[in-house]
Design an enzyme around this catalytic site. Structure first.
Site, PDB file in Angstrom:
ATOM      1  N   ARG A  86      -9.605  -0.229  -7.539  1.00 33.32           N
ATOM      2  CA  ARG A  86      -9.019   1.098  -7.742  1.00 33.32           C
ATOM      3  C   ARG A  86      -8.554   1.320  -9.172  1.00 33.32           C
ATOM      4  NH1 ARG A  86      -7.620   3.151  -2.659  1.00 33.32           N
ATOM      5  NH2 ARG A  86      -5.706   4.200  -3.250  1.00 33.32           N
TER       6      ARG A  86
ATOM      7  N   HIS B  71      -6.936  -4.761  -7.664  1.00 32.62           N
ATOM      8  CA  HIS B  71      -6.365  -3.600  -6.979  1.00 32.62           C
ATOM      9  C   HIS B  71      -7.398  -2.965  -6.035  1.00 32.62           C
ATOM     10  CE1 HIS B  71      -2.485  -1.325  -7.722  1.00 32.62           C
ATOM     11  NE2 HIS B  71      -3.063  -0.486  -6.882  1.00 32.62           N
TER      12      HIS B  71
ATOM     13  N   VAL C 108       0.860  -1.180   0.000  1.00 32.58           N
ATOM     14  CA  VAL C 108       0.000   0.000   0.000  1.00 32.58           C
ATOM     15  C   VAL C 108       0.895   1.229   0.000  1.00 32.58           C
ATOM     16  CG1 VAL C 108      -1.471   1.327   1.553  1.00 32.58           C
ATOM     17  CG2 VAL C 108      -2.060  -1.044   1.023  1.00 32.58           C
TER      18      VAL C 108
ATOM     19  N   SER D  86      -8.629  -8.197  -2.440  1.00 33.78           N
ATOM     20  CA  SER D  86      -9.713  -7.280  -2.813  1.00 33.78           C
ATOM     21  C   SER D  86     -11.036  -7.680  -2.160  1.00 33.78           C
ATOM     22  CB  SER D  86      -9.892  -7.177  -4.331  1.00 33.78           C
ATOM     23  OG  SER D  86      -8.695  -6.705  -4.943  1.00 33.78           O
TER      24      SER D  86
END
Ligand code: FNR
Length: 378
Positions: A278, A275, A78, A307
């Site tokens: 995103r 993702h 992250v 996810s």
């Protein structure tokens, strides 16, 4: 703080963080359809309730890429975590080591490899983005090696950044966005002080050398735009396979065809991932994509997934759907923002307790033997 769910950590994070940072974490691409699907489709998966199976001993330990770990969970890479808590990546890596699970450091972390790896009691994983400057990528790989990283996660689902509306609103992205603006101005002064970024000119440790060579922090977004390489193809990955002799994991696979290409490349693992919603809004939720990918390549490399995972029961659902390990994204980030290292440890304890309960109530005693037999398809 007593937290009984990821949602408790999320609420606490929302109360603490400057709004633009919370939105950066919490938000996703487009209408956030895929983000919602990730969570909803996962919760839709029914687990078989089984009884009278002697569940007095339940074992969550597993082995990923030759290393034993206490549970099948990994902290996902992250970006910018050092903006959510003081030296955030170090705190999260320490929490992961304390709970015997791997921590994966992002290319765009605040704390560099050279700070996080020595501070962690266990080897970390390192995540690499596709950067045009292959020399710099080679340097990053060499640095990861020098720091004893035990796996390389190569993220392939960001040839271009997703369109994230919340970030456009907040100034995190868009034509006028510059990192300087949100680090030095939008990052509230008291928050910048709180997380220890006040007055630091270069905040992204791993890429600081190239930021310095370019025009500095204020041009970070420009640098990203210029340097993330949309022309990349599978054959461009061959040199990475050669430069990195440890476990190589391709992150951002949803399609079985792409998973087969990862096998052809000689990858050791894939992360089935969108993702966290995103990137491509409208993409399939991970949990729906996972079984076909696991069927296609599960016998030839290690299939991981992420996810939408918010609970230990979600971890169980991912395992039953074909994953051998599960990455946590937002869940650990909310916990970090809410309570630092201790918060991440509490989250990992909570998810592990839920996983153990879920296993006991579905008659599963060994996490490594969970398979589709645990799914209730009625
Ligand atoms: C991410 N993710 C990510 N992935 C990656 O490979 N490199 C990165 O730097 C980042 N940065 C990042 C920042 C933030 C704030 C989030 C929320 C996510 C994606 C991450 O590794 C993971 O795939 C998703 O977060 C998984 O979805 P959930 O668990 O958040 O729903």
């Amino acid at each position: 703080m007593i937290a009984t769910s990821t949602e408790d950590f999320r609420r606490r994070a929302r109360a603490r963080l400057p709004r633009f940072l919370f939105d950066y974490i919490d938000g996703a691409a487009g209408d956030e359809t895929t983000l919602r699907r990730n969570v909803a489709d996962l919760q839709d998966v029914a687990i078989r309730q089984r009884v009278l199976k002697d569940v007095s001993r339940v074992d969550t330990a597993t082995t990923l890429f030759g290393r034993r770990q206490g549970s099948p969970v990994v902290l996902a890479p992250v970006g910018l975590a050092g903006m959510y808590a003081r030296r955030g990546e170090v705190q999260a890596a320490r929490a992961a080591a304390a709970r015997d699970v791997p921590f994966c450091l992002s290319t765009v972390a605040v704390c560099p490899l050279e700070e996080v790896a020595p501070a962690s009691r266990a080897p970390i994983w390192f995540q690499l983005y596709v950067i045009r400057d292959r020399g710099f990528m080679r340097d990053l790989i060499a640095r990861a090696k020098a720091q004893g990283a035990s796996a390389m996660v190569f993220t392939v689902d960001m040839p271009v950044p997703g369109s994230r509306r919340r970030d456009a609103h907040s100034g995190m992205s868009g034509p006028n966005a510059v990192l300087r603006r949100y680090v030095q101005a939008a990052l509230h002064p008291h928050w910048a002080w709180h997380v220890g970024l006040h007055g630091r000119p270069h905040t992204l440790g791993n890429v600081a050398p190239v930021l310095e060579r370019a025009s500095g922090l204020e041009d970070f977004m420009g640098w990203l735009g210029k340097n993330f390489d949309p022309a990349i193809q599978w054959r461009d990955l061959e040199w990475i396979r050669e430069a990195w002799d440890g476990p190589l994991i391709i992150k951002g696979i949803l399609d079985p065809e792409d998973a087969r290409d990862a096998v052809r490349l000689g990858a050791d693992g894939v992360v089935v991932s969108n993702h966290g919603g995103r990137q491509l809004d409208g993409a399939l939720s991970t949990i729906r994509a996972l079984p076909a990918v696991a069927d296609a390549v599960g016998d030839r490399l290690t299939v991981l997934a992420d996810s939408g995972v918010r609970s230990g029961f979600d971890v169980l659902r991912m395992l039953a759907s074909g994953a051998k390990g599960v990455l946590l994204g937002r869940a650990w980030v909310y916990a970090l923002a809410a309570g630092g290292q201790r918060g991440v440890e509490q989250l990992l304890d909570l998810l592990n307790a839920e996983l153990r309960t879920g296993m006991a109530l579905s008659g599963a005693t060994d996490v490594t033997r969970i398979d589709a037999d645990l799914l209730d398809r009625r």
